[in-house]
Motif scaffolding. Structure first.
Motif, PDB file in Angstrom:
ATOM      1  N   LEU A  97     -59.566  61.574 -98.322  1.00 25.19           N
ATOM      2  CA  LEU A  97     -59.606  60.898 -97.027  1.00 25.19           C
ATOM      3  C   LEU A  97     -60.756  61.462 -96.210  1.00 25.19           C
ATOM      4  N   ILE A  98     -61.633  60.568 -95.752  1.00 20.02           N
ATOM      5  CA  ILE A  98     -62.806  60.954 -94.970  1.00 20.02           C
ATOM      6  C   ILE A  98     -62.631  60.393 -93.564  1.00 20.02           C
ATOM      7  N   PHE A  99     -62.600  61.272 -92.573  1.00 18.22           N
ATOM      8  CA  PHE A  99     -62.313  60.864 -91.201  1.00 18.22           C
ATOM      9  C   PHE A  99     -63.548  60.941 -90.316  1.00 18.22           C
ATOM     10  N   ASP A 100     -63.706  59.933 -89.483  1.00 18.07           N
ATOM     11  CA  ASP A 100     -64.558  60.053 -88.304  1.00 18.07           C
ATOM     12  C   ASP A 100     -63.889  61.051 -87.356  1.00 18.07           C
ATOM     13  N   TRP A 101     -64.657  61.577 -86.397  1.00 20.77           N
ATOM     14  CA  TRP A 101     -64.075  62.528 -85.437  1.00 20.77           C
ATOM     15  C   TRP A 101     -63.748  61.850 -84.102  1.00 20.77           C
ATOM     16  N   ASP A 102     -64.780  61.489 -83.325  1.00 20.89           N
ATOM     17  CA  ASP A 102     -64.568  60.947 -81.978  1.00 20.89           C
ATOM     18  C   ASP A 102     -63.877  59.588 -82.044  1.00 20.89           C
ATOM     19  N   GLY A 103     -62.722  59.484 -81.409  1.00 21.17           N
ATOM     20  CA  GLY A 103     -62.002  58.226 -81.380  1.00 21.17           C
ATOM     21  C   GLY A 103     -61.084  58.007 -82.560  1.00 21.17           C
ATOM     22  N   THR A 104     -61.126  58.909 -83.530  1.00 17.88           N
ATOM     23  CA  THR A 104     -60.255  58.812 -84.702  1.00 17.88           C
ATOM     24  C   THR A 104     -59.310  59.999 -84.765  1.00 17.88           C
ATOM     25  N   LEU A 105     -59.874  61.207 -84.725  1.00 16.57           N
ATOM     26  CA  LEU A 105     -59.054  62.415 -84.674  1.00 16.57           C
ATOM     27  C   LEU A 105     -58.933  62.942 -83.247  1.00 16.57           C
ATOM     28  N   ALA A 106     -60.018  62.863 -82.483  1.00 11.62           N
ATOM     29  CA  ALA A 106     -60.048  63.421 -81.126  1.00 11.62           C
ATOM     30  C   ALA A 106     -60.180  62.320 -80.084  1.00 11.62           C
ATOM     31  N   VAL A 148     -51.944  63.827 -85.040  1.00  8.53           N
ATOM     32  CA  VAL A 148     -53.049  64.181 -85.938  1.00  8.53           C
ATOM     33  C   VAL A 148     -52.785  65.493 -86.665  1.00  8.53           C
ATOM     34  N   ARG A 149     -52.438  66.532 -85.935  1.00  8.06           N
ATOM     35  CA  ARG A 149     -52.302  67.843 -86.586  1.00  8.06           C
ATOM     36  C   ARG A 149     -51.176  67.843 -87.622  1.00  8.06           C
ATOM     37  N   SER A 150     -50.023  67.308 -87.271  1.00 13.13           N
ATOM     38  CA  SER A 150     -48.911  67.310 -88.216  1.00 13.13           C
ATOM     39  C   SER A 150     -49.216  66.439 -89.432  1.00 13.13           C
ATOM     40  N   ALA A 151     -49.908  65.304 -89.208  1.00 12.51           N
ATOM     41  CA  ALA A 151     -50.262  64.441 -90.329  1.00 12.51           C
ATOM     42  C   ALA A 151     -51.284  65.104 -91.240  1.00 12.51           C
ATOM     43  N   LEU A 152     -52.281  65.775 -90.667  1.00 17.46           N
ATOM     44  CA  LEU A 152     -53.256  66.492 -91.501  1.00 17.46           C
ATOM     45  C   LEU A 152     -52.566  67.562 -92.335  1.00 17.46           C
ATOM     46  N   ASP A 153     -51.626  68.274 -91.726  1.00 14.14           N
ATOM     47  CA  ASP A 153     -50.856  69.266 -92.481  1.00 14.14           C
ATOM     48  C   ASP A 153     -50.154  68.614 -93.671  1.00 14.14           C
ATOM     49  N   ALA A 154     -49.495  67.479 -93.416  1.00 12.37           N
ATOM     50  CA  ALA A 154     -48.743  66.817 -94.474  1.00 12.37           C
ATOM     51  C   ALA A 154     -49.659  66.246 -95.549  1.00 12.37           C
ATOM     52  N   LEU A 155     -50.764  65.641 -95.136  1.00 11.29           N
ATOM     53  CA  LEU A 155     -51.691  65.054 -96.104  1.00 11.29           C
ATOM     54  C   LEU A 155     -52.331  66.124 -96.976  1.00 11.29           C
ATOM     55  N   ARG A 156     -52.696  67.220 -96.350  1.00 15.68           N
ATOM     56  CA  ARG A 156     -53.264  68.335 -97.113  1.00 15.68           C
ATOM     57  C   ARG A 156     -52.208  68.925 -98.044  1.00 15.68           C
TER      58      ARG A 156
END
Length: 224
Positions: A4-13, A90-98
């Motif tokens: 999974l490749i994420f944009d930063w501004d407006g997607t994660l932050a 975002v943070r909890s989902a990143l934890d789960a995806l990782r």
């Protein structure tokens, strides 16, 4: 799918408002016409020189363009003294995806210093396997950022997904041969994003998390 490749501004932050305000204040600082909120939101995701060229196509003065870029950077840094938060989930989902085995990466129009500052602010320095920024490779929608990420991870385009809030993210994914998912809570409207033909649209990061997990599981079963 395993990457999974994420944009930063407006997607994660949730940094869209600060970007808009910083660009409008920068225009005042260098005595250029102030662009509307919609006009500024529509260039978010581009590298700064490309964004300036879209906002001021007849500028024709590279020194003034550089002054505008510096004024934007100064205003944005001042606004980010109170850092833009991550979007909810975002943070909890990143934890789960990782945790379930996804490779995680960032491909952003931010510069390297800006991204590293944000990763440090939010304690995400170790969350991503690879990151790419617009000041170290080709900017969006050119596919090079994604191509470099895939090469570093030794992953094929068919195993990867680009996730972003702008048409530049979605088009970069298409250009790199990866599937693209649009998030509708960032810079561009649902209607704008649909024109770039994402494979899926989500209205929250939690919704994306729910969409991504079955994709990973199905790819694992296909490899059995």
């Amino acid at each position: 799918m395993n990457t999974l490749i994420f944009d930063w501004d407006g997607t994660l932050a949730n940094s869209i408002d600060n970007i808009v305000i910083a660009m409008q204040r920068a225009a005042v600082d260098v005595e250029l016409p102030v662009r509307s909120v919609r006009e500024v939101r529509d260039i978010i995701g581009l590298a700064l020189p490309d964004a300036v060229a879209v906002l001021y196509p007849g500028l024709g003065d590279p020194i003034l363009a550089e002054r505008l870029i510096q004024a934007y950077a100064d205003n944005y840094l001042a606004l980010e003294q109170n850092p833009s938060p991550l979007f909810g989930g975002v943070r909890s989902a990143l934890d789960a995806l990782r945790g379930c085995g996804f490779n995680l990466a960032v491909a952003t129009g931010k510069g390297r210093r800006g991204l590293d500052r944000m990763l440090g602010t939010h304690g995400l320095e170790d969350y991503f396997d690879v990151t790419r920024c617009a000041d170290e490779t080709a900017g969006k929608p050119h596919p090079r950022m994604i191509e470099e990420i895939l090469a570093e991870l030794d992953v094929t385009p068919s195993d990867a997904c680009m996730v972003g809030d702008s048409e530049f993210d979605i088009l970069m994914g298409h250009n790199a041969g990866v599937c693209s998912v649009a998030v509708t809570y960032g810079a561009m409207t649902h209607e704008q994003l649909l024109r770039s033909r994402p494979v899926h649209c989500v209205d929250s990061f939690d919704e994306f998390h729910g969409w991504a997990l079955p994709q990973f599981r199905s790819s694992q079963l296909a490899g059995v």
